[in-house]
Design an enzyme around this catalytic site. Sequence first.
Site, PDB file in Angstrom:
ATOM      1  N   ARG A 367     -24.402 -56.548 -29.954  1.00 34.38           N
ATOM      2  CA  ARG A 367     -25.824 -56.299 -29.797  1.00 34.38           C
ATOM      3  C   ARG A 367     -26.252 -55.036 -30.378  1.00 34.38           C
ATOM      4  NH1 ARG A 367     -29.106 -54.420 -24.323  1.00 34.38           N
ATOM      5  NH2 ARG A 367     -31.197 -54.933 -25.146  1.00 34.38           N
ATOM      6  N   HIS A 368     -27.503 -54.852 -30.945  1.00 40.24           N
ATOM      7  CA  HIS A 368     -27.974 -53.797 -31.719  1.00 40.24           C
ATOM      8  C   HIS A 368     -27.728 -52.360 -30.638  1.00 40.24           C
ATOM      9  CE1 HIS A 368     -31.530 -53.644 -28.954  1.00 40.24           C
ATOM     10  NE2 HIS A 368     -31.658 -55.045 -29.301  1.00 40.24           N
ATOM     11  N   HIS A 552     -28.815 -59.524 -30.929  1.00 40.73           N
ATOM     12  CA  HIS A 552     -29.565 -59.417 -29.870  1.00 40.73           C
ATOM     13  C   HIS A 552     -28.735 -59.708 -28.597  1.00 40.73           C
ATOM     14  CE1 HIS A 552     -33.418 -58.829 -32.125  1.00 40.73           C
ATOM     15  NE2 HIS A 552     -32.811 -59.911 -32.692  1.00 40.73           N
TER      16      HIS A 552
END
Length: 625
Positions: A367-368, A552
């Site tokens: 995930r970012h 995400h």
Amino acid sequence: MAEAETTLYAKILNKYKTRSIQSRSFLEPLLATGVPAHTALKALAATGQKTVEEAEKWLHSHCNDPSLDDPIPQEYALYLCPTGPLNDKLMEFWRETKQQCGKNKAHEIFPHITLSEFFTCEDQKVDGLYEALKRAGDRFSICFPSVISLSLHASSSYIGFFISDGPANITKAFAAAFASEATTLADCQVKPSTKQLHLTLANKFYPHHQKTLEELAKSINPKQSCHWVAALYSRDMRFVHYQVLRALFQYKPQNIDELMLNAGDFIYVDRAQQSEACDGWVIGTSHRTGCRGFLPENYTEKANESDTWVKHREYVFIPSSGQLSNNQTKPYTKPREQSSIPRNAVKMPTLQLSTKTANRRGLLVMRHGERVDQVFGKSWLQQCFSADGKYYRSDLNFPASLPNRKDSIKNFECDPPLTCCGIFQSRLIGEALLEKELSISCVYSSPALRCVQTAHHVLEGLQLEQKAKICIEPGLVEWPKWEMSAIIPSFMTRKELGEANYSVDTTYKCNFPLSSLMPSEGYEEYINRCSTNIKQIIGSCTSEGIILIVGHGSSLDSFTRPLLGLPARGSGNFAQLVQKIPSLGMCFCEEFKEEKRWQMVNPPVNMLIHGPNDAFNWRIILQDN
């Protein structure tokens, strides 16, 4: 109690005394609580007369329903449904065709043969329908075919099984007998099916899917063991042509005109009456409460109208070899509540990273990092622009600058950058990967700015920012339902990202063009997109080393489960899981090529944990106690 109402109760109870002891036992407790007779009957009809408790629960939920006293009856229909191994095979066909070809019209309802058109029946006469089904079933139980011969038929828009003439004629005669009994016992005008009886497999699909659908249909053995069940269903006739949505999360109204949602609620939405709704909101009526109001559309997914139907009674046709004797009237059974089949819980072994990983392919899904609006809220842009439109850092955790984009800076609201902490986090992960001397073979990123920045700074930590290029893949975009927007966010172009010194591959040909993504994408469509995308990525990155995907929170689940051969997670569980995934959370899968499988193991580096750091106003030091 009013005298007129008491008289009405007595008349109704006398009617029930001549019909069904069970139905009378349902009605009497409701009347004893002071509920008006017509309302009690409406609750029983709406819940299929299953239990008193369900009717009471329905009444409690509908206490604010403005239509509670409206004399609008339910609509009913009779279907012949398969059970046993044949039905299992049909449901497997349903799942496989959804996955390979997407949803078509046949997926909107369970496998069935239509025995009657929809018809209305007054609430106080529904008991007569149950008796009509029992009488017709008893009359045909001996002669009903033990095996119904099915032959496959296919055209450019329809695939299904046709019923052979012999069984079809008996089935039609049964439907006609039910219609006749219903007219006598419930004063209903029932139109039995007279056309070619059929069991639809696929309907109104894209022509290029026909070949695949036909091949899958041919894998169904129509001679498999099956007991046929005549089932009576009802639906709310007011919402026949409405779109049905299913709530994924709970929503508590913030204003008086908003609708309360519980996870799993069904909402009826008339798309022609949405002029008053703002972007991202719709006006709908709750199936559970009957109340109407505004609701956030991104809290929902598309559902089928048949999901809201109620099964009332069913008659099971036992093959003649196992037919019960006259004093055993067991074929007529009250249905159990339909429930979704629970998915098998798969316990994933926690394994250490293999020492041979350098000689194998691995998949690292991440995930970012921390995004600006996660810390400073959706109004963060207003906090860091002066009156003359110049950007400044009102807090040191704001990025030092924003990249140039040709469209409006307002688009940063739906495509926010990383915070300074997010940049530091990403670089730290890259440095940890460098210490492990791991080889990165390919890098993919969602076009969201925060993801591109995360991938870029991970490569910085790996000291590969000048060597490795980031493939911008729109197919990695978050499920649009998470965003409070009626459109897909406007992302920076690859040219703009390159001009901002992010190491993107400007020659990469994406698997899913951005134009192919739709804001109305349903959960199943999103899962199918992820499954197809990860297979294409794995197929194109054949060299040894680690494939890095920066996406995400939902990416960790939706891109690894297809690779591991696990079924898609239910939408409710999916939403709960995603909420638990922190910034830079990661999953790692390792390929065992000789065994033709992938397995999830411990990530190659440790997770990054840090505590919150709230805003501080130094003036409180000067304040008195």
